[in-house]
Motif scaffolding. Sequence first.
Motif, PDB file in Angstrom:
ATOM      1  N   ARG A  46       0.875  -1.177   0.000  1.00 16.86           N
ATOM      2  CA  ARG A  46       0.000   0.000   0.000  1.00 16.86           C
ATOM      3  C   ARG A  46       0.910   1.224   0.000  1.00 16.86           C
ATOM      4  NH1 ARG A  46      -0.654   3.256   3.966  1.00 16.86           N
ATOM      5  NH2 ARG A  46      -2.774   3.822   3.352  1.00 16.86           N
ATOM      6  N   VAL A  47       0.516   2.253  -0.712  1.00 15.37           N
ATOM      7  CA  VAL A  47       1.335   3.454  -0.858  1.00 15.37           C
ATOM      8  C   VAL A  47       0.559   4.668  -0.369  1.00 15.37           C
ATOM      9  CG1 VAL A  47       2.584   4.937  -2.466  1.00 15.37           C
ATOM     10  CG2 VAL A  47       2.549   2.460  -2.830  1.00 15.37           C
ATOM     11  N   GLY A  48       1.214   5.490   0.443  1.00 18.05           N
ATOM     12  CA  GLY A  48       0.600   6.716   0.935  1.00 18.05           C
ATOM     13  C   GLY A  48       0.438   6.711   2.439  1.00 18.05           C
ATOM     14  N   GLY A  49       0.112   7.872   2.972  1.00 17.52           N
ATOM     15  CA  GLY A  49      -0.038   8.008   4.412  1.00 17.52           C
ATOM     16  C   GLY A  49      -1.344   7.436   4.939  1.00 17.52           C
ATOM     17  N   PHE A  50      -1.487   7.448   6.254  1.00 17.10           N
ATOM     18  CA  PHE A  50      -2.682   6.915   6.913  1.00 17.10           C
ATOM     19  C   PHE A  50      -3.587   8.036   7.442  1.00 17.10           C
ATOM     20  CE2 PHE A  50       0.387   3.490   7.186  1.00 17.10           C
ATOM     21  CZ  PHE A  50      -0.373   2.360   6.871  1.00 17.10           C
ATOM     22  N   GLY A  51      -3.091   9.274   7.447  1.00 21.24           N
ATOM     23  CA  GLY A  51      -3.868  10.357   8.021  1.00 21.24           C
ATOM     24  C   GLY A  51      -3.561  10.581   9.480  1.00 21.24           C
TER      25      GLY A  51
END
Length: 261
Positions: free
Chosen positions: A54-59
């Motif tokens: 998975r790519v990207g932040g979690f918030g």
Amino acid sequence: MDATTQKPLKLLLLGGTSEATRLAKALAQMPGVAAVLSLAGRTSKAAPSPVPVRVGGFGGVDGLAHYLVQNGVDIVIDATHPFAAQISNNAIAACTKAKVPLLAIERPPWQRTDRDIWIEHATVEDAIAALPDAPSTVFSALGRSAIPLLCAKPQHRYVIRVVDPSAPPAELPEAVIISARGPFRTEDDIALFREYRIARVLAKNSGGDAAYSKIAAARALQLPVHIVKRPDIAKRHTVTTSDEALSWIAHHHATRTKRGV
């Protein structure tokens, strides 16, 4: 519950380092383990992975905690870069909130030898500000995000090594971008420094073998290194290698299996 019906151990691997890559390969071969590799997405040239990615932040903390609960994650392994302090601190807080065990792989920092010429700095900005006013040729291994910060000292000629190719900003009239992924060899970096007549080196104290060549090359050529100290990260359980992490995971998995979870 027997071994054939037992739920897999769900593992979230926060990656982006050589340790994470090695661990992902091992986890892909470990029976009863379902691992997901999470990448921050700061590079477009991510190495192939044998486990789902998975790519990207979690918030932030709440977003990561929600992800852990919603996906039934059993353990989190933080194998991010030593300078990814925000990600690591968020992981500590989120795992505490979600009551999920966390282990971090924290490679030891490089140590200065008697022949090293190090000028240590607390931040990347401090390291750049400390460059002399007189123009010279500087090798930067500070990463892509530091390229705009180099504009604070535009009089220098910069040789910048990053993973992703990019064009230097117009504010840096004499800059060369070298796109390459480690590990690098000391003899190659010595040749590189000689070719470009490097006078100073900008680096982060990342530790590990893959990027140490620039430190060894600077030592061999007696070049000063402006080296950035590691940021502070909250207290957590750590190991120093992917093999140690793998042993910890195997022990956790075996204990869970005995409990019949």
